[in-house]
Design a protein around this motif. Sequence first.
Motif, PDB file in Angstrom:
ATOM      1  N   ARG A 208       0.829  -1.209   0.000  1.00  0.00           N
ATOM      2  CA  ARG A 208       0.000   0.000   0.000  1.00  0.00           C
ATOM      3  C   ARG A 208       0.859   1.252   0.000  1.00  0.00           C
ATOM      4  N   THR A 231      -7.767  -0.073   3.439  1.00  0.00           N
ATOM      5  CA  THR A 231      -8.778   0.930   3.774  1.00  0.00           C
ATOM      6  C   THR A 231      -8.082   2.125   4.417  1.00  0.00           C
ATOM      7  N   PRO A 232      -8.406   3.346   4.001  1.00  0.00           N
ATOM      8  CA  PRO A 232      -7.791   4.517   4.648  1.00  0.00           C
ATOM      9  C   PRO A 232      -8.034   4.515   6.149  1.00  0.00           C
ATOM     10  N   THR A 233      -7.032   4.943   6.902  1.00  0.00           N
ATOM     11  CA  THR A 233      -7.157   5.024   8.353  1.00  0.00           C
ATOM     12  C   THR A 233      -7.997   6.238   8.736  1.00  0.00           C
ATOM     13  N   GLU A 236      -6.045   9.347   8.155  1.00  0.00           N
ATOM     14  CA  GLU A 236      -5.998   9.734   6.742  1.00  0.00           C
ATOM     15  C   GLU A 236      -7.316  10.360   6.292  1.00  0.00           C
ATOM     16  N   ILE A 237      -8.429   9.771   6.736  1.00  0.00           N
ATOM     17  CA  ILE A 237      -9.738  10.303   6.353  1.00  0.00           C
ATOM     18  C   ILE A 237      -9.927  11.701   6.925  1.00  0.00           C
ATOM     19  N   ILE A 276      -8.268   9.411  -1.302  1.00  0.00           N
ATOM     20  CA  ILE A 276      -8.534   8.790   0.004  1.00  0.00           C
ATOM     21  C   ILE A 276     -10.029   8.732   0.283  1.00  0.00           C
ATOM     22  N   THR A 280     -12.756   5.394   0.755  1.00  0.00           N
ATOM     23  CA  THR A 280     -13.322   5.198   2.092  1.00  0.00           C
ATOM     24  C   THR A 280     -14.660   4.498   1.962  1.00  0.00           C
TER      25      THR A 280
END
Length: 283
Positions: A208, A231-233, A236-237, A276, A280
Amino acid sequence: MWRSFLFIPVLEQRFIAKAADCHADAIILDLEASIAADRKPEARTALPDVVSRLTSQVDVTVRINPLWLDAIRDLEACVIDGVTALHLALCESAEQVAAIDGILTELERERGLPPGKIKLIAMLESPGAVLRAEGIARASPRMAGLTLGVEDYATAMGASANDVLLRPAGAQVIQAARAAGVEPLVVPSSMADFRDFEALALAADFARNLGASGGYAVHPGQVEVLNRSFTPTETEIDWATRVLAAAAEAAKAGQGVFQIDGQMIDLPLVTRAERIIRRTPPT
């Protein structure tokens, strides 16, 4: 968005019954390695019923055999409603992809299916295929992704499936996919010890960070690892949400560059934030 694909042999009813409960973004009904040669006709015959049972529950894809005769017989079986994509085992060249595309188009036309609906994912499993990765990725408008077949690749290289070998090859396939605008579905890790979830997580996180977007699982336990890695953390979101909000305000003020938390934000970072948010999953 495909973070995880789970292989399921098309003749294994006990696995098919649980397929939709494994939380994979897509399943791969396998007509290739997991099906003995003398049972391949039986698997092709069984495929339409399995697809019809699963397509309302999960994204359904199919791995077909390498070229030519077995692949053509597979195509005749799986160009049907409910199949989203085909995984091309041992894909070697752009010419092979173009030929598959042509056969698919003819079958779709013959069967009244929307042209181009079934996508392709090339499985690069030899040194030559890895070297030709970008050309393969650009060979058809159907192409949706590339992956690295780690065990076959390692064997062809005369080595074991180890990090020193797989990580550079994985990086090459990921870069080729990104250059061609298709998904890099690459995790440079052996599948042999399929219960070593820690090793898979390390490899998935590494991939990733190189730009990969998903990978393959042969065991339901691996699906959770892949979904988590790709999956974005929350961090990050949160960053992406604030960047996009600030970008909208900056645009109103006629500003192309602005700051968040002391970080200079310009178009590449705004684009990264948009990506990102797109990746999500809905809550």
